[in-house]
Scaffold this motif. Structure first.
Motif: not given
Length: 260
Positions: A132-160
């Protein structure tokens, strides 16, 4: 008629003069060709990292779970999973490389069954090979990855914005965003690694007995590691471009000063 034509010509000359002054002002306050070239190279580097990051987050080959081959069976079971879904596969043992004790790799052709994790919707844990998976850890990994993608998009926008509008103050903001994006992706990878360890230890006591498993990290996770390193490197390069040239100028004096 002559009066109107002279008036229109004077008005056109005035507009051309004003537009020329604005263009000269923008050219003076904008980036030099050398600075613009360096920023474009750093943006190209971060674009490579962004491509790897999207590829890693969007695919499900982060880790492969493999059962051991049985002598009395022609098939064996394997699975691979990522942040969003898991896939179980039934492979023919004849397709497994000779000398390999476990089933796999998961890229071999076979009967696949892929499902998205339900802890994003109903909050239920997933079951894989009587574990059985431990959903709290899987959710945390997914949310942190999505937040990282958001910061990446903001960085691209700033440089453009820096390249198109000459807003040099946003260059440092973009550099920090890219650095944070790479760091958050590394955190997501580490949390996912701990979730895999928790999955292997959470064996269900219900029959049938859980099979012995081995695991190996796959190419999606390698893309995530590469993306995080490239994004942090690109953010560091952009941050260096925002620093004043004073320290390097004092260490490397010009040739004319040496001659005097």
């Amino acid at each position: 008629m002559m009066m109107w034509s002279n008036f229109l010509m004077q008005e056109e000359d005035r507009r051309r003069g004003a537009s020329g002054q604005r263009a000269r002002g923008q050219h003076k306050s904008g980036l030099s060709p050398e600075q613009e070239g360096k920023i474009k190279l750093a943006l190209l580097l971060t674009a490579v990292g962004a491509t790897l990051a999207v590829l890693a987050v969007g695919t499900e080959f982060w880790v492969e779970l493999n059962t051991f081959k049985a002598n009395d069976s022609a098939v064996c079971d394997a699975a691979h999973l990522g942040l969003w879904k898991m896939c179980t596969k039934r492979l023919w043992q004849a397709d497994v490389p000779v000398g390999r004790e476990t089933c796999g790799p998961a890229a071999l052709p076979g009967e696949a069954n892929c499902t998205y994790f339900k802890f994003f919707t109903t909050g239920e844990n997933a079951r894989i090979f009587q574990r059985t998976t431990k959903k709290e850890m899987n959710l945390a990994a997914a949310v942190v990855a999505v937040v990282g993608l958001v910061f990446m998009a903001l960085g691209c926008l700033c440089v453009i914005m820096v390249l198109s509008k000459g807003a040099e103050s946003l260059l440092r903001v973009g550099a920090v965003c890219f650095g944070l994006s790479g760091l958050l992706l590394l955190v997501s990878l580490e949390v996912f690694r701990h979730s895999v360890q928790a999955l292997l230890q959470r064996v269900s006591p219900e029959p049938p007995p859980a099979p012995a498993l081995t695991y190996e990290y796959s190419w999606s996770l390698a893309c995530g590691v590469g993306a995080s390193l490239v994004l942090m490197l690109g953010g560091g390069c952009l941050l260096l471009l925002t620093l004043p040239p004073w320290p390097w100028g004092s260490l490397c004096p010009k040739q004319g000063h040496r001659a005097t």
